[in-house]
Design a protein around this motif. Structure first.
Motif, mmCIF file in Angstrom:
data_model
loop_
_atom_site.group_PDB
_atom_site.id
_atom_site.type_symbol
_atom_site.label_atom_id
_atom_site.label_comp_id
_atom_site.label_asym_id
_atom_site.label_seq_id
_atom_site.Cartn_x
_atom_site.Cartn_y
_atom_site.Cartn_z
ATOM 1 N N VAL A 117 0.858 -1.175 0.000
ATOM 2 C CA VAL A 117 0.000 0.000 0.000
ATOM 3 C C VAL A 117 0.899 1.231 0.000
ATOM 4 C CG1 VAL A 117 -1.680 1.289 1.389
ATOM 5 C CG2 VAL A 117 -1.878 -1.198 1.174
ATOM 6 N N GLY A 118 0.573 2.218 -0.836
ATOM 7 C CA GLY A 118 1.353 3.446 -0.890
ATOM 8 C C GLY A 118 1.637 3.868 -2.323
ATOM 9 N N THR A 119 2.538 4.822 -2.461
ATOM 10 C CA THR A 119 2.869 5.384 -3.766
ATOM 11 C C THR A 119 3.965 4.572 -4.437
ATOM 12 O OG1 THR A 119 2.262 7.581 -3.007
ATOM 13 C CG2 THR A 119 3.647 7.475 -4.960
ATOM 14 N N HIS A 120 3.767 4.308 -5.720
ATOM 15 C CA HIS A 120 4.729 3.587 -6.549
ATOM 16 C C HIS A 120 4.884 4.350 -7.857
ATOM 17 C CE1 HIS A 120 4.750 0.006 -3.998
ATOM 18 N NE2 HIS A 120 3.478 0.308 -3.781
ATOM 19 N N THR A 121 5.879 3.968 -8.657
ATOM 20 C CA THR A 121 6.081 4.601 -9.957
ATOM 21 C C THR A 121 6.244 3.520 -11.016
ATOM 22 O OG1 THR A 121 7.181 6.475 -8.894
ATOM 23 C CG2 THR A 121 7.485 6.241 -11.276
ATOM 24 N N VAL A 122 5.483 3.664 -12.100
ATOM 25 C CA VAL A 122 5.648 2.777 -13.252
ATOM 26 C C VAL A 122 6.483 3.545 -14.275
ATOM 27 C CG1 VAL A 122 3.442 3.471 -14.308
ATOM 28 C CG2 VAL A 122 4.511 1.324 -14.989
ATOM 29 N N TYR A 123 7.509 2.886 -14.793
ATOM 30 C CA TYR A 123 8.416 3.496 -15.771
ATOM 31 C C TYR A 123 8.256 2.797 -17.113
ATOM 32 C CZ TYR A 123 10.833 5.525 -11.749
ATOM 33 O OH TYR A 123 11.142 6.215 -10.608
ATOM 34 N N VAL A 124 8.364 3.559 -18.190
ATOM 35 C CA VAL A 124 8.292 3.030 -19.549
ATOM 36 C C VAL A 124 9.514 3.518 -20.314
ATOM 37 C CG1 VAL A 124 7.001 3.090 -21.721
ATOM 38 C CG2 VAL A 124 5.780 3.000 -19.542
ATOM 39 N N ARG A 125 10.082 2.626 -21.122
ATOM 40 C CA ARG A 125 11.162 3.028 -22.027
ATOM 41 C C ARG A 125 11.031 2.247 -23.327
ATOM 42 N NH1 ARG A 125 15.559 1.204 -18.084
ATOM 43 N NH2 ARG A 125 15.147 -1.012 -17.968
#
Length: 154
Positions: free
Chosen positions: A74-82
């Motif tokens: 639970v909490g903030t996450h980041t999805v990255y794309v390249r």
């Protein structure tokens, strides 16, 4: 009948992206795209994304993919794309933050009762029965016999 709606979050990732490499005088095309969440596994080791038009063959591509948040805290996450170009160069990863919230725990009906006019207190009414034979769902269809003898008109 008491009903409660439970919501479940499904996250669909739609991103548009383009790569431009100043070191290459030739026009390059995008040949692959990937994503990762929070921690970079290394170029080419992320989870594949798909070209919306079905083929990676343009200088700019719209990509899509899905990711499951069930294993994330639970909490903030980041999805990255390249993306990777036709010369094998990977572009910089670009990120978008999202928040995983606590799952809703459904509550199930354990029993039902009725009373007429005066509440005798919890558990002291006349029992109702689950139509399917068992109280084990968030909503239940109930049945029972209502005794109306002795009631006044009105």
């Amino acid at each position: 009948m008491y009903r409660r709606k439970y919501s479940f979050i499904v996250v669909m990732l739609w991103l548009s992206g383009a790569l431009a490499f100043a070191s290459s005088p030739q026009a390059t095309t995008i040949t692959a795209a990937e994503y990762f969440i929070d921690t970079d596994p290394g170029q080419g080791l992320g989870t594949s994304l798909y070209a919306v038009d079905g083929t990676f063959d343009e200088a700019t591509e719209e990509v899509q993919g899905t990711f499951n948040t069930s294993g994330l805290s639970v909490g903030t996450h980041t999805v990255y794309v390249r993306m990777r170009d036709s010369e094998g160069n990977w572009g910089a990863a670009r990120g978008q933050s999202f928040t995983v919230k606590s799952p809703i725990t459904p509550k199930y009906i354990a029993g039902a009762e009725y009373f007429i006019d005066t509440d005798p207190g919890q558990g002291l009414g006349t029992s109702l029965y689950a139509v399917d034979g068992t109280f084990d769902e968030a909503t239940e269809e109930v049945q029972g016999t209502f005794n109306t003898s002795g009631l006044s008109v009105g």
